[in-house]
Every structure is written in structure tokens, then in C-alpha cells.
Design a protein around this motif. Structure first.
Motif, mmCIF file in Angstrom:
data_model
loop_
_atom_site.group_PDB
_atom_site.id
_atom_site.type_symbol
_atom_site.label_atom_id
_atom_site.label_comp_id
_atom_site.label_asym_id
_atom_site.label_seq_id
_atom_site.Cartn_x
_atom_site.Cartn_y
_atom_site.Cartn_z
ATOM 1 N N HIS A 135 0.852 -1.180 0.000
ATOM 2 C CA HIS A 135 0.000 0.000 0.000
ATOM 3 C C HIS A 135 0.896 1.240 0.000
ATOM 4 O O HIS A 135 1.820 1.340 0.815
ATOM 5 C CB HIS A 135 -0.892 0.006 1.236
ATOM 6 N N PRO A 136 0.662 2.199 -0.911
ATOM 7 C CA PRO A 136 1.560 3.358 -1.010
ATOM 8 C C PRO A 136 1.756 4.111 0.301
ATOM 9 O O PRO A 136 2.891 4.444 0.669
ATOM 10 C CB PRO A 136 0.870 4.235 -2.068
ATOM 11 N N ALA A 137 0.680 4.387 1.041
ATOM 12 C CA ALA A 137 0.811 5.143 2.287
ATOM 13 C C ALA A 137 1.594 4.360 3.333
ATOM 14 O O ALA A 137 2.446 4.911 4.032
ATOM 15 C CB ALA A 137 -0.566 5.515 2.835
ATOM 16 N N ALA A 138 1.332 3.058 3.439
ATOM 17 C CA ALA A 138 2.058 2.226 4.409
ATOM 18 C C ALA A 138 3.542 2.159 4.052
ATOM 19 O O ALA A 138 4.415 2.222 4.931
ATOM 20 C CB ALA A 138 1.454 0.824 4.449
ATOM 21 N N PHE A 139 3.827 2.015 2.756
ATOM 22 C CA PHE A 139 5.225 1.978 2.322
ATOM 23 C C PHE A 139 5.943 3.276 2.669
ATOM 24 O O PHE A 139 7.062 3.270 3.186
ATOM 25 C CB PHE A 139 5.276 1.735 0.810
ATOM 26 N N ARG A 140 5.304 4.408 2.402
ATOM 27 C CA ARG A 140 5.944 5.704 2.636
ATOM 28 C C ARG A 140 6.148 5.965 4.128
ATOM 29 O O ARG A 140 7.154 6.547 4.522
ATOM 30 C CB ARG A 140 5.126 6.810 1.978
ATOM 31 N N ARG A 141 5.192 5.529 4.947
ATOM 32 C CA ARG A 141 5.371 5.703 6.384
ATOM 33 C C ARG A 141 6.565 4.902 6.891
ATOM 34 O O ARG A 141 7.372 5.393 7.683
ATOM 35 C CB ARG A 141 4.102 5.286 7.135
ATOM 36 N N ALA A 196 4.625 8.062 24.598
ATOM 37 C CA ALA A 196 3.706 7.445 23.638
ATOM 38 C C ALA A 196 4.129 6.005 23.355
ATOM 39 O O ALA A 196 5.324 5.688 23.340
ATOM 40 C CB ALA A 196 3.692 8.245 22.339
ATOM 41 N N PRO A 197 3.168 5.101 23.126
ATOM 42 C CA PRO A 197 3.523 3.710 22.802
ATOM 43 C C PRO A 197 4.202 3.639 21.436
ATOM 44 O O PRO A 197 3.982 4.498 20.579
ATOM 45 C CB PRO A 197 2.160 3.004 22.783
ATOM 46 N N PRO A 198 5.033 2.632 21.220
ATOM 47 C CA PRO A 198 5.710 2.504 19.921
ATOM 48 C C PRO A 198 4.723 2.237 18.800
ATOM 49 O O PRO A 198 3.672 1.624 19.003
ATOM 50 C CB PRO A 198 6.648 1.308 20.137
ATOM 51 N N ARG A 199 5.076 2.718 17.616
ATOM 52 C CA ARG A 199 4.221 2.516 16.446
ATOM 53 C C ARG A 199 4.432 1.125 15.862
ATOM 54 O O ARG A 199 5.510 0.540 15.967
ATOM 55 C CB ARG A 199 4.532 3.541 15.363
ATOM 56 N N ARG A 200 3.394 0.631 15.217
ATOM 57 C CA ARG A 200 3.486 -0.603 14.453
ATOM 58 C C ARG A 200 3.258 -0.253 12.992
ATOM 59 O O ARG A 200 2.160 0.157 12.610
ATOM 60 C CB ARG A 200 2.459 -1.631 14.926
ATOM 61 N N LEU A 201 4.288 -0.405 12.182
ATOM 62 C CA LEU A 201 4.217 -0.033 10.770
ATOM 63 C C LEU A 201 4.156 -1.293 9.919
ATOM 64 O O LEU A 201 4.906 -2.246 10.134
ATOM 65 C CB LEU A 201 5.435 0.813 10.387
#
Length: 235
Positions: A135-141, A196-201
Motif C-alpha cells: 500500500h503506497p501510504a504504508a510503504f511511505r510511512r 507514547a507507545p511505539p508505532r506498528r508499521l
């Protein structure tokens, strides 16, 4: 930062960000700008140790807007921490207000580097193809997360090298004291701050973003202590 120094650094970074600039030229401009910024940071710290009025602790609020506001905040934090600034993220509309704390000279350095790295990251993302199954947005994040992580590590190494190469035995104590004073200022403003809790990408761009971060010439040294190669992010 003096107006003459500020003008010189801005011109160097603007030249480094110019898409018409060759990779070698861009690397040279960025290296010189970061060298001036790092040297300036140590000089101002030593001067303030003798006369605290020359570089007071302060704060500023930056508005970080969409798209990818949270990822831009991550990059800003990766720049701020090595330069002895601290930041608090607050939700604001579809973006964030980032409250930065630090000495005046370090806040200036963060602003200059973050602005330039945002442009470089945009160029790097534009030059990176998104895999067909991602997914483009997930890849860019995930790309931006990898870029920020490596940039942060390299800035820590560059700041350490600048302090070591200053030739002043007391510089480590001076810089540690500045970090403590900034932390105390933040604690006074936010006595009940939560982490803040860690992000899951989920995207697959972390590796290519990290590679772009490794190729960005910051004018210091890489994580192994060797001179950084003269390359431009995303080229």
C-alpha cells in the motif's frame, strides 16, 4: 546564530536541495553546511558556559501538518534529540503541534536541519518506487521511519565527533549540563508527561528509507566512525 552565518548556511542548504544540483555538488554543500552548524553548536555551548546570557534555554512550538504528519514528527524528534533539544507532541487538527525545548542556538540548528531534511526526504520518496504488492501510504510511512532512524543515529555520531574534536577537555561536562537543564525545563512545563507507545508499521519501505538515510551526507562521520561518503539522499 549570527545573520552572516545563518545566511551562509541557508544558501548552502538551498543549493544542496536544488534538484538541478549534481550528487557530488549537493553532498559538498550539505557537508559544509552541517560542518558549520556542528562547530557553531559547540562554540556557543562553551561561550554560554562562561556567560549564560548569550544562549538562554527556551522553547518554541512548530505546527506539523498532513500528509504524514506523525512521520514528520518522527523525523523532527530524530533531529532534535542529538542536538540536545527535547520535544512534546500534541494533537492539533489533522496534524500536531510539537513543543520544542532547548538552548536558543540548538533550536536554530534543529530548525535549519529539519527543514532541509524534509526536502531531501521528499526527493528520496519521489525517486523510490512503491512495490506493486504494498500500500503506497504504508510503504511511505515505513520509508520515513527508516530514514529518520538512520539520520538520528548519524547525528548522534556527528555531535559526539564535534565535541571530541573541539580539543576542550571540559566540553563533555558542559554539553551534559545543557542537556540536563533542557530536561528540567521540559519537566517544569509538563510534570506528568507520558511516553507514547511505539508505532506498528506495516509497510515494506523501512529498508530503503534507512538506506537513503545512510546515503545522506551530513558532513560528520558515519556510525562506524569513518568519514561519511559524499552522496546525496535519494540520488
Amino acid at each position: 546564530m549570527s545573520e552572516a552565518m545563518l545566511s551562509k548556511v541557508r544558501k548552502l542548504l538551498a543549493q544542496a536541495e536544488d534538484p538541478a544540483c549534481t550528487p557530488a555538488e549537493s553532498a559538498a554543500f550539505t557537508a559544509k553546511a552541517t560542518e558549520l552548524i556542528a562547530r557553531y553548536g559547540v562554540d556557543r555551548a562553551l561561550l554560554a558556559a562562561r556567560d549564560p546570557t548569550t544562549d538562554p534555554v527556551g522553547d518554541r512550538v512548530l505546527d506539523i501538518v498532513a500528509p504524514y504528519a506523525r512521520d514528520k514528527v518522527g523525523l523532527l524528534a530524530a533531529v532534535a534529540e542529538p542536538l540536545r533539544c527535547r520535544c512534546v507532541r500534541r494533537r492539533q487538527g489533522n496534524g500536531f503541534a510539537l513543543h520544542l525545548f532547548g538552548f536558543a542556538s540548538d533550536l536554530e540548528r534543529v530548525d535549519l536541519l529539519f527543514t532541509s531534511l524534509l526536502v531531501q526526504a521528499a526527493h528520496g520518496l519521489a525517486a523510490t518506487a512503491v512495490p506493486a504488492d504494498d500500500h503506497p501510504a504504508a510503504f511511505r510511512r515505513s520509508w520515513l521511519a527508516g530514514f529518520a532512524q538512520v539520520i538520528g543515529g548519524r547525528l548522534w555520531a556527528a555531535e559526539t565527533a564535534a565535541a571530541t574534536e573541539s580539543g576542550t577537555p571540559s566540553v563533555a561536562l558542559v554539553l551534559a549540563d545543557r542537556s540536563d537543564r533542557v530536561q528540567r525545563r521540559l519537566a517544569e512545563e509538563y510534570p506528568q508527561l507520558r511516553t507514547a507507545p511505539p508505532r506498528r508499521l506495516g509497510g515494506t519501505g523501512f529498508g530503503s528509507g534507512a538506506e537513503a538515510g545512510r546515503h545522506a551526507d551530513l558532513g560528520g562521520r558515519d556510525l562506524s566512525g569513518n568519514a561519511a561518503p559524499e552522496r546525496q539522499l535519494g540520488r
